[in-house]
Write an enzyme that holds these catalytic residues in place. Structure first.
Site, PDB file in Angstrom:
ATOM      1  N   ASP A   2       0.755  -1.033   0.219  1.00  0.00           N
ATOM      2  CA  ASP A   2      -0.055  -0.157   0.044  1.00  0.00           C
ATOM      3  C   ASP A   2       0.907   1.198   0.072  1.00  0.00           C
ATOM      4  O   ASP A   2       1.765   1.527   1.032  1.00  0.00           O
ATOM      5  CB  ASP A   2      -0.667  -0.060   1.246  1.00  0.00           C
ATOM      6  CG  ASP A   2      -2.041   0.959   1.295  1.00  0.00           C
ATOM      7  OD1 ASP A   2      -2.019   1.950   0.407  1.00  0.00           O
ATOM      8  OD2 ASP A   2      -2.959   0.935   2.050  1.00  0.00           O
ATOM      9  N   ARG A  44      -0.270   4.421  -0.730  1.00  0.00           N
ATOM     10  CA  ARG A  44      -1.078   5.786  -0.393  1.00  0.00           C
ATOM     11  C   ARG A  44      -0.750   6.586   0.607  1.00  0.00           C
ATOM     12  O   ARG A  44      -0.073   6.030   1.728  1.00  0.00           O
ATOM     13  CB  ARG A  44      -2.588   5.294  -0.096  1.00  0.00           C
ATOM     14  CG  ARG A  44      -3.156   4.453  -1.292  1.00  0.00           C
ATOM     15  CD  ARG A  44      -4.712   4.130  -0.973  1.00  0.00           C
ATOM     16  NE  ARG A  44      -4.730   2.930  -0.077  1.00  0.00           N
ATOM     17  CZ  ARG A  44      -5.550   2.538   0.447  1.00  0.00           C
ATOM     18  NH1 ARG A  44      -7.101   2.813   0.150  1.00  0.00           N
ATOM     19  NH2 ARG A  44      -5.586   1.282   1.311  1.00  0.00           N
TER      20      ARG A  44
END
Length: 215
Positions: A139, A141
């Protein structure tokens, strides 16, 4: 609240610039859409708001990362589009809230790499393994932009619609209080079953209602 021509700093020292606002009629309510530019990356982000002024009470909020396939193309491989619609509907029902739409497709790896990851998933990899085989973290983000976007509207406390405890931790680190966690569990189907289980097992997402304590 910031003035319409104002700008706000982000955690990494860059600048998030407010651009413009307009009405946005939707099937659930007439929201206002607010455009922000991130000059350091060239990315453009938006916030959808309903009801103002926000004041001191915790605001119903959703942080939503862009998912072209789920949000716009009705993909059943994920739950993103259904979460987006459910969040907007809930804000409309309450008459007050905010949705931050961040342009970070495919958990930050971009659209083309996300399709490459889908191909690996077709061959048997789960969503985390696929990203890692492409050389990316599970991830990528980032949520530092949430603080200046929320600052723009004078929001210091939220009731957060999410299944992802990382968002709660990051907001807390950024000085935004999470007064309540509201599950957003929608659109479980045969095509995204493994995806949801992987998010629960490997990324810590809360899906107790779907799978119990041990998915």
């Amino acid at each position: 609240m910031s003035t319409p021509s104002g700008s706000a700093p982000v955690a990494d020292g860059g600048i998030l610039e407010y651009v413009a606002s307009s009405q946005l009629p939707t099937p659930w309510a007439v929201f206002r859409i607010h455009a922000f530019a991130e000059p350091a990356t060239g990315k453009e982000h938006v916030a959808l708001t309903l009801g103002e002024p926000f004041g001191d009470a915790p605001v119903l909020a959703r942080i939503h990362s862009e998912c072209l396939t789920g949000d716009a193309l009705f993909s059943q491989r994920c739950d993103c589009g259904a979460q987006l619609e459910a969040a907007l509907q809930r804000i409309a029902e309450e008459g007050r809230g905010i949705l931050l739409y961040l342009r970070q497709e495919g958990r930050g790896i971009g659209l083309l790499n996300k399709i490459r990851a889908y191909q690996l998933q077709d061959e048997g990899a789960d969503t985390v393994e696929a990203n890692e085989r492409l050389g990316f973290p599970a991830d990528m983000r980032r949520y530092d932009l949430c603080r200046p976007m929320l600052d723009h509207f004078g929001i210091r406390s939220v009731r957060l619609m999410t299944n992802n405890p990382r968002k709660e931790r990051v907001l807390g680190d950024l000085g935004i209080a999470v007064a309540e966690h509201i599950p957003l569990q929608v659109n479980r189907n045969p095509y995204n079953e493994q995806y949801l289980r992987t998010k629960a097992r490997k990324l810590g997402h809360r899906f107790k209602e779907y799978f119990g304590e041990a998915p």
